[in-house]
Design a protein around this motif. Structure first.
Motif, short mmCIF file in Angstrom:
data_model
loop_
_atom_site.label_atom_id
_atom_site.label_comp_id
_atom_site.label_asym_id
_atom_site.label_seq_id
_atom_site.Cartn_x
_atom_site.Cartn_y
_atom_site.Cartn_z
N GLU D 204 33.98 -45.41 31.58
CA GLU D 204 33.41 -44.09 31.81
C GLU D 204 33.76 -43.14 30.68
O GLU D 204 34.91 -43.06 30.26
N VAL D 205 32.75 -42.43 30.21
CA VAL D 205 32.98 -41.43 29.16
C VAL D 205 33.62 -40.20 29.79
O VAL D 205 33.13 -39.68 30.79
N THR D 206 34.71 -39.75 29.20
CA THR D 206 35.40 -38.59 29.74
C THR D 206 35.29 -37.37 28.83
O THR D 206 35.58 -36.26 29.24
N GLY D 207 34.87 -37.59 27.59
CA GLY D 207 34.71 -36.46 26.70
C GLY D 207 34.02 -36.89 25.42
O GLY D 207 33.98 -38.08 25.08
N ILE D 208 33.42 -35.91 24.75
CA ILE D 208 32.78 -36.17 23.46
C ILE D 208 33.31 -35.11 22.50
O ILE D 208 33.29 -33.92 22.81
N THR D 209 33.81 -35.54 21.35
CA THR D 209 34.37 -34.58 20.40
C THR D 209 33.28 -34.12 19.43
O THR D 209 32.56 -34.95 18.86
N VAL D 210 33.19 -32.82 19.28
CA VAL D 210 32.24 -32.23 18.34
C VAL D 210 33.04 -31.35 17.40
O VAL D 210 33.81 -30.50 17.86
N LYS D 211 32.91 -31.60 16.09
CA LYS D 211 33.60 -30.74 15.11
C LYS D 211 32.58 -30.18 14.14
O LYS D 211 31.79 -30.94 13.57
N SER D 212 32.59 -28.88 13.98
CA SER D 212 31.64 -28.17 13.10
C SER D 212 30.21 -28.62 13.36
O SER D 212 29.46 -28.94 12.43
N GLY D 213 29.87 -28.71 14.62
CA GLY D 213 28.49 -29.04 14.95
C GLY D 213 28.14 -30.50 14.76
O GLY D 213 26.96 -30.86 14.75
N ARG D 214 29.14 -31.36 14.59
CA ARG D 214 28.89 -32.80 14.40
C ARG D 214 29.68 -33.60 15.40
O ARG D 214 30.84 -33.30 15.68
N VAL D 215 29.07 -34.65 15.89
CA VAL D 215 29.80 -35.56 16.76
C VAL D 215 30.81 -36.35 15.93
O VAL D 215 30.47 -36.84 14.85
#
Lengths: 974, 91, 218, 413
Positions: D204-215
């Motif tokens: 199960e996906v628990t989070g998605i990291t986005v930095k400066s508008g990028r995955v």
């Protein structure tokens, strides 16, 4: 096989013989028999053929999951022989055979089984060109029973029912629970799918009458209790939100709303898995006991009992008591608990083969029954020692190796289950409020303990309802013995050791499926189809789960169960549909239209006259005559289906300003105005006419389809905006007609006290007065392009108004007209019909209705979106077009496409032949560059041919509205 | 069938009710820019959770607010619009 | 005045009719005795008015009418009329067979104060009588009428076979007596469907005389 | 007997390998992470590997393969849509469908039955003609037919519908088909697996990291992954994933229910749909009738069943087919449909770089599985929206540039 001497408590009535035919042979039976019990008593052993291999099958459960013995009785298909009562005159055929159960020509499939492993159909017949052939073959051999397409629709009643506590299952725990709850003051309903209450207490006797006597006493107590209703022959089909349980009886469905539900549904006995465990004569112990004690039928003559619990010993005693030779009890456990039945079997001198299994059953020469069984001792790891087998001759095998909880409704109610190793069964763990379980489904098998469990559940339900002060503890006592064997399955190199009898899945199929990666219980189910047959896994899901757990070396808890969806047992569609209520609305003028020969068209819940049929005239001719009556004389149309709303109060005008795109505050009292409504995204959703009757009082119309929706939404907006006005929906309370045509004034004036002279009552004015003594609202409208009045009166006087107008109009040539003529008349005027000339994304700008949008007011719904949309260049615009005057050939139809440079450039939304203009006129959406007047456009017809049309200004007819300005002297005073 | 409680008419099966969507504040159309407005029109707070919603008891045309969990369908309470402190409405 | 009942086309042609309040009404039929089991009677002819608005209750009180204290409650009016509070701010007032407040109210309705709005009532009004009424209701309506406390004079706004209805449950002469109102344009559908079910249950349409006797206790 | 079956009978041991492996652990980096192991996600993985050579790909599935709407829908495949972009897109899908079984070497029971959308009102007839004309324009076989042609194709049907809403005509779409839904997921899964894609079930996906508008990464209950490309193909769970990257969307989630009868001998070849009666029905190769209606009337992120669904659908089924009175309903179930305001999907790039969306599949996702996988794979691989899906982008809403599929709303499915 024979009928036994009378047995106490038997369900058959020996005074009432009932005979029926099975595959042409007359079978005797008694009232109270099921088809299977009568056939078994008559010595029939092959009652059906299996789904995939067409193997002979007999009785397995006698508990509504013997789906290999489905029968066809005329139009009734897939009847379950194990539970369907016999009726005189039944003419039964086993379904799914090619030539009857004995001579089924499809049995060849059984010999081909090694070529047809699990999922074989995914791996063959897949060529794009071959599959259609193979699909036809497959469809011709699958499908169980046949529908008779001449069967008339059945309408069975449904009803609502109510109780405090619903108890599902009338076994000893359910009965005890019901009594406990009722004694505490609850209104209780007990349901049981069987013909009589009592559950296993009636038949799992172990040759001891005490249990059945106690059960009968409980049943009697329930039957006599003033607060308990007992519904037998009734299945709880599913659990739905808020304790909503449909109860299915053969004659009706009762939708039960309970305040608490006690599931005391017991457990399904599970088959042992060994080679040829499906032969007729191999049956569950409970099936044998049902045969004996319900139907007084001897299940077999020489039995081998395979067991892993005390129930098997009881069954052995029951068989022996009825003269069956019990050849041996084959005990799978290494250390069985020595209970009373075990002692009794020993005392009787019945041979017990300890720590042994049935390795296989062997068929008789005819292949339709058991000749012998191969018994094999088990080693310390429960593995069969195949070098030490012995063969026992017998004609029947009784299996008593374990149970699976009847937890379907518990799953549906959101109960969390956990696997309890001590009883080798899933038991309820966390129960939502108002849901209780007791008895075997709760993991409680001991006789006394089941009663205590029922008592606890009944009191807990009463506590939930506030009838008793203290909640009983729901702790279960520790079971004296484990009722279920953890792995009652024997692999066999030759297979045919069936796990799922519906789908003919044998043990190896599961191993192969797991090998292919289907090692999750849901994937395993979907790939093998275990549990997907008509019995929905009642005898197979638990064993499949055990196999998967075994192969993955995980505890059953880690495997989890599949979802148990409704229905509990399949339910006929006629039952579910019930009487089939379809609300219909009727205009108060309905019978007047019918008398005039109306041809109806549906309009939402209404029927409206499309046109009035004239003998000898075509539809088109009738419509054209109606149109010409309006254009040249006078016509009358029922517009009562329009939404009719009334708004009063200080904020009435302010409210209108907020919901319509137009401006209304400065409207004069006694005048009317077109009104357009858009949604928040700026899409056209409705239109109508607003009439101002007083400073704080307006009456307005909506489209026919919009009336309920718009009224509801406006009520919400008044609530949300907290405006000081009241809205009343008069749609059904008022009849309304449109009297239109040059002679309308001269027709109406003599009937009314309102001065209709053009000066006193100009175009778009509104007046209140009396017509033929009927209080009426009169509006001068021009939708159809002629001088006319919309007349609104109380519904109960609508017919009187209609009759008065028709009578007064006779000498003026009045003619009722229908929706088709009205559409044509308004098209000649270029008026848009919302829903026909607009679709789900049309803005006012697209539809050329920008004139009706007033952006210079503070707020209206959709205004901000229209500000955005107004900046954009529209993709399409609604424009008028005409065909040449002497156009020959097929005209375009609505929704034919406009083609420009090979691409779609628009679409016709309305078209019709205008007798007044002698040409076809229409409206179409066009790319903006095609909308200049005079542009030639090309419309493609269904057959691909092209028709050229010319963009033309609208209105086509009377563009300057002269028809509303003056009424000619001649017409006014005809 | 699911039950819902109309603040005026009491508990009824949900088939007697019409769902009117989530209660959500409208930005001021006079000051909202086009993007803010389009976001209001089209985009939803569509993550499941406890929501305040418009519901109408259709036989009586009674509009009210229901606090319902859109994952479990549990209805926590219902009340007439304006009868509760509106600050509770999460933006 | 020529009024037509919403179900006039469904009514027995062999029945004896009477003109009541300008509406031709089935007065008696040969089958009236089935009303003991389950009778349906069209009583649309009775005069009725509606008002709604925040000021409606106060206005009615000022007219000297007994106003039900709670939403969805009803009170009897003299001469067997009734006043039913529909929700909080709407009222349905209906005369009995002998009429009573018609002239008085008709006068007042023309002259309403603020926050009181008239509601034109053009209902199909029917009564159900007889011992099988609960069976018919269980087939057509999801409300548990048996659980209601009739001494509280409840009014039920609900849906019956898909049609919005107002129901006043009650009993007369020891048997169920239910009055039902719906939008007249659904009248034919509601009537015909109820008649079909009633006939399955051993009942059917009856004339107004049966009710007249029942309601006036004769 | 097909040779393939002989192999089973003649082999000493069962000859079939695993269809999909079960990797022990997640790698720390994948070039692409596909969230959602339904038909769409697996198809995208398959085409990423097959068409674009991208094999360092993980498919992350919270439950099991095809356990969402792939395994819950009523398996109707058609391309008779209303808008040019819709017709072109679904027509490409039908073309792919026809060869899929041979591509997979797995029988999908793809069965072309012909599809009738019944019109009970003149306004529905108009919409049918509209669809037929648009379809024909793009070479899709659709035509408006009259009652006689319907009766010829399905003589069992009561065109009077019990007198309520007589059938006036229908849109006939000869390519209309059904298929075995589970097998589609397995076929794509096996094909992707064979090409090196990793499929992680029960993850199960628990989070998605986005930095400066990028995955930059994905967190799961089995560990964290670094990646620059994430494809979200999770139907009813889309709002929850969008929330993880801070995006809003017009999606609204309603349950869509279905039910199935006991098997009976084959009698119904065609697929019959009635928007007015809220019915669609087809008969499977096993003989069951698979039936559906319309979306549930209010938002709910749940697959619970309701009884009124079965009651209503049976009523309308018997209006069309009164002789089914004795036929029994075995089972009902539900899926979660992610609907959009214009009844067209939301596909392609998003304001977050490297976050690609495949959503808004409402009631029409199954039929789009192949084309969706193909076009999303191309979009992810090149970071440019495939030409067939340009009109379906998320930003069309802020531009008020909706797809016109809603014009045919009355005749959905």
């Amino acid at each position: 096989m024979k009928r036994l001497p009378p047995i106490s408590g038997e369900w058959i009535d020996r005074h009432q013989p009932v005979s029926f035919t099975f595959e042409g042979e007359t079978i005797p039976g008694y009232q109270g028999d099921t088809v299977s019990s009568a056939l078994w008593a008559a010595g029939r052993r092959v009652l059906g053929r299996s789904f995939k291999y067409h193997r002979p099958r007999g009785i397995l459960s006698l508990a509504n999951h013997d789906v290999n013995t489905l029968m066809q009785d005329g139009p009734k298909l897939n009847l379950r022989a194990d539970v369907v009562p016999v009726e005189p005159g039944m003419d039964l055929m086993a379904i799914h055979t090619f030539g009857g159960v004995q001579g089924d020509r499809a049995t060849v499939l059984d010999r081909l089984s090694r070529f047809l492993p699990v999922g074989f159909y995914y791996k063959a017949f897949l060529g794009k060109n071959q599959f259609p052939f193979w699909e036809r073959v497959i469809r011709s051999i699958t499908g169980l029973g046949a529908v008779d397409t001449t069967t008339p629709r059945l309408r069975t009643p449904k009803r609502y029912d109510f109780c405090d506590v619903l108890v599902i299952g009338s076994g000893v725990s359910g009965l005890t629970a019901a009594i406990a709850a009722a004694e505490a003051g609850a209104d209780v309903v007990v349901v049981d799918e069987n013909a009589r209450a009592g559950g296993s207490g009636h038949y799992q006797r172990g040759d001891d009458g005490e249990r059945s006597r106690q059960t009968a006493a409980l049943v009697a107590q329930v039957q006599q209790h003033p607060r308990i209703r007992l519904y037998t022959d009734t299945t709880a089909a599913g659990y739905y939100a808020d304790h909503w349980v449909p109860l299915v009886h053969r004659d009706y469905i009762a939708k039960m709303r309970a305040r608490a539900v006690i599931v005391a549904a017991g457990a399904y006995e599970q088959p042992a898995v060994f080679r040829n465990n499906d032969l007729p004569g191999v049956m569950l112990a409970s099936a044998a006991q049902r045969l004996i004690y319900r139907y007084a039928v001897q299940p077999m003559e020489r039995a081998v009992v395979l067991t892993a619990n005390s129930d098997g010993y009881r069954a052995a005693l029951d068989l022996a008591a009825q003269g069956v030779t019990v050849v041996a009890v084959v005990e799978m456990r290494s250390q069985p608990v020595v209970t009373d039945p075990v002692r009794a079997v020993r005392d009787r001198g019945i041979q017990i083969l300890s720590q042994s299994c049935l390795y296989e059953a062997r068929p008789n020469p005819g292949g339709d029954g058991v000749a012998s069984v191969v018994v094999c001792p088990l080693d310390a790891d429960d593995q069969p020692q195949t070098g030490f087998t012995q063969t026992l001759a017998c004609d029947g095998v009784v299996m008593s190796v374990g149970w699976a909880p009847t937890a379907n409704l518990l799953y549906q109610a959101g109960v969390t289950m956990r696997f309890d190793e001590t009883v080798q069964q899933f038991v309820p763990d966390r129960l939502p409020a108002g849901i209780l379980a007791c008895g075997r489904v709760n993991g409680v098998y001991d006789w006394e303990e089941k009663q205590r469990d029922g008592q606890r559940a009944g009191l807990a339900a009463a506590h939930r309802l506030g009838l008793v002060d203290t909640a009983p503890s729901l702790e279960r006592a520790i079971a004296p013995e484990c009722p279920s064997h953890p792995y009652p399955m024997m692999a066999h190199p030759k297979g045919k050791n069936f796990v799922d009898f519906d789908e003919d899945l044998h043990y190896e199929d599961f191993i192969h499926a797991v090998q292919e990666g289907f090692d999750n219980i849901e994937l395993l189910k979907r790939y093998t189809t275990v549990g997907m047959g008509p019995s929905q896994g009642k005898h197979s899901n638990m064993n499949a789960l055990r196999i998967l757990a075994h192969l993955r070396q995980l505890p059953p808890d880690a495997i989890g169960t599949t979802t148990a969806r409704p229905m509990f047992h399949p339910v006929p569609m006629a039952h579910l549909a019930g009487r089939g209520f379809m609300p219909e609305r009727r205009s108060p003028l309905h019978n007047r239209h019918a008398q005039q020969g109306a041809v109806w068209m549906p309009a939402g819940q209404w029927q409206r006259p499309a046109y009035y049929h004239q003998p000898g005239l075509t539809r088109q001719a009738c419509i054209q005559q109606e149109v010409m009556a309006v254009r040249t004389r006078v016509g009358l149309i029922d517009v009562g289906t329009l939404g009719k709303l009334e708004l009063r109060g200080p904020d009435a005008m302010a409210f209108l300003e907020r919901i319509y795109t137009g401006k209304f505050s400065k409207m004069k009292v006694g005048s009317s105005r077109y009104a357009l409504m858009v949604d928040e995204s700026g899409v056209v959703i409705d239109d109508g006419v607003v009439a101002r009757l007083a400073a704080d009082h307006v009456y307005f119309t909506t489209t026919t389809s919009g009336s309920a929706r718009i009224y509801r939404e406006l009520s919400r907006l008044i609530t949300m905006w907290q405006m000081d006005c009241g809205i009343v929906n008069l749609t059904g309370a008022r009849a309304a007609v449109n009297l239109a045509g040059p002679r309308s004034l001269s027709l109406l004036q003599p009937l009314t006290n309102v001065d209709l002279s053009p000066e006193a009552f100009p175009y778009l004015a509104v007046r209140q007065g009396a017509i033929a003594g009927i209080p009426a609202l009169l509006m001068r409208v021009g939708f159809v392009g002629e001088w006319g009045y919309e007349l609104h009166v109380p519904a109960d006087q609508g017919q009187a108004l209609w009759d008065a107008l028709i009578t007064a109009g006779k000498h003026l040539g009045i003619r009722p007209f229908g929706v088709e003529a009205q559409r044509l008349l308004r098209l000649e005027k270029g008026h848009v019909i919302v829903g026909q000339d607009t679709d789900g994304l049309t803005t006012p700008y697209d539809a050329n209705l920008g004139w009706a949008v007033k952006m210079d007011k503070p707020f209206f719904v959709g205004q901000r979106s229209l500000q955005i949309l107004k900046q954009r260049s529209p993709k399409q615009l609604l424009a008028g077009f005409t065909l040449p005057e002497r156009f020959q050939g097929n005209p375009p139809q609505e929704c034919h496409l406009v083609i420009h440079k090979g691409d779609i450039a628009g679409r016709v939304t309305s078209i019709g032949y205008s007798s007044s203009l002698k040409r076809y006129v229409g409206l179409a959406y066009l790319q903006p560059e095609l909308t200049a007047i005079g542009t030639e456009i090309t419309i493609r017809l269904t057959d691909g041919s092209m028709v050229t049309a010319t963009v033309a200004p609208t209105p086509f007819y009377d563009p300057d509205n002269h028809r509303q300005a003056t009424v000619s002297r001649e017409e006014a005073f005809v | 069938m699911k039950l819902m409680t109309c603040p005026i008419n009491g508990q009824r099966p949900i088939s007697e009710f019409f769902y009117g969507g989530e209660l959500r504040p409208m930005p001021d159309p006079a000051t909202a820019d086009d993007a803010t407005w389009a976001d209001y029109i089209f985009n939803q707070n569509n993550v499941p959770g406890l929501k305040q919603e418009w519901w109408c008891h259709t036989p009586s045309n009674t509009w009210f607010i229901a606090e319902r969990h859109t994952l479990t369908d549990e209805i926590q309470r219902t009340y007439l619009y304006g009868s509760q402190v509106l600050e509770e409405v999460s933006p | 005045m020529m009024r037509a009942s919403p179900v006039q086309d469904c009514l027995s042609s062999s029945a004896t009719r009477r003109d009541i309040n300008g509406m031709s009404t089935v007065w008696s039929t040969p089958e009236d005795l089935q009303g003991d089991t389950l009778g349906l009677c069209d009583r649309s002819c009775l005069t009725r008015w509606g008002v709604k608005g925040a000021g409606a209750a106060a206005w009615l009180t000022a007219l000297g009418l007994p106003v039900p204290q709670h939403p969805n409650q009803w009170c009897a009016l003299p001469e067997d009329g009734l006043i039913a509070r529909l929700g909080t701010t709407e009222f349905l007032i209906e005369d009995g067979w002998e009429g009573a407040i018609a002239p008085q109210l008709a006068q007042q309705m023309a002259n309403l104060p603020s926050k009181v709005y008239p509601v034109l009532r053009q209902d199909l009004a029917i009564a159900l009588t007889g011992c099988a009424v609960p069976d018919l209701l269980r087939q057509t309506c999801s409300v548990n009428f048996q659980a209601l406390d009739l001494t509280e004079q409840p009014v039920i706004l609900t849906s019956m076979i898909g049609v919005s209805v107002v129901v006043i449950p009650g009993d007369r002469a020891g048997r169920p007596f239910y009055r039902i109102w719906c939008d007249g344009t659904f009248g034919v559908y509601l009537w015909q469907t109820l008649v079909t079910i009633a006939q399955d249950l051993g009942g059917g349409p009856i004339g107004a005389a049966y009710l007249y006797d029942l309601e006036l206790g004769r | 007997m097909p040779l393939r079956l002989l192999k089973f009978g003649l082999s000493q041991t069962y000859p079939e390998p695993r269809m999909f492996r079960q990797p022990d652990r997640l790698k720390s980096h994948y070039d692409v992470v596909i969230i959602g192991g339904g038909g769409h996600g697996l198809a995208a993985a398959y085409y990423l590997a097959k068409d674009h050579g991208m094999t360092n790909v993980a498919v992350i599935e919270k439950g099991y393969l095809g356990g969402g709407n792939t395994g819950r829908n009523t398996t109707i495949i058609r391309s008779n849509y209303l808008t040019p972009e819709g017709v072109k897109f679904y027509d490409q899908s039908v073309t792919l469908w026809q060869d899929l079984a041979e591509d997979f070497n797995l029988n999908l029971f793809y069965s072309t039955r012909g599809h009738f959308t019944l019109a009970h009102t003149d306004s529905a007839l108009r919409t049918m003609r509209w669809r037929a004309e648009v379809n024909k324009h793009f070479g899709v076989a659709s035509e408006l037919v009259g009652p006689q042609e319907i009766q010829d194709a399905c003589p069992e049907m009561d065109l009077h519908c019990g007198g309520h809403l007589p059938v006036l005509g229908a849109l006939y779409h000869a390519p209309g088909s059904i298929a075995r839904h589970d097998a589609v997921a397995w076929g794509y899964g096996r094909g992707a697996d064979q090409r090196g894609v990793e499929i992680h079930q029960q993850t199960e996906v628990t989070g998605i990291t986005v930095k400066s508008g990028r995955v930059t990464g994905v967190q799961t209950n089995r560990g964290n992954i670094s990646t620059n490309k994430v494809l979200c193909a999770v139907a009813g769970s889309t709002p929850r994933l969008l929330d993880m990257v801070g995006l809003r969307s017009p999606l609204y989630v309603h349950p869509l229910q279905a039910m199935v009868s006991e098997p009976m001998k084959a009698w119904l070849d065609a697929i019959i749909v009635s928007g007015s009666l809220h019915v669609y029905v087809s008969q499977t190769a096993r003989g069951e009738l698979v039936m559906g209606a319309s979306l549930d009337p209010y938002e709910l992120h749940s697959t619970r069943s309701t009884f009124d669904f079965v009651e209503g659908l049976c009523t309308h089924m018997l209006d069309l087919f009164p002789f089914l009175s004795h036929v029994k309903i075995v089972r009902q179930w539900a899926g979660m449909a992610d609907m959009t305001p214009d009844f067209a999907p939301i596909m392609g790039k998003t304001p977050i770089d490297g976050f690609y969306l495949d959503s808004g599949w409402g009631t029409w996702g199954f039929k789009a599985t192949p084309v969706c996988g193909k076009t999303m794979a191309a979009t992810v691989a090149s970071d440019r929206p495939h030409e067939l899906i340009r009109e379906f982008s998320l930003d069309r809403f802020e531009r008020y540039d909706l797809v016109g599929e809603k014009g045919a709303a009355s005749v959905g499915h």
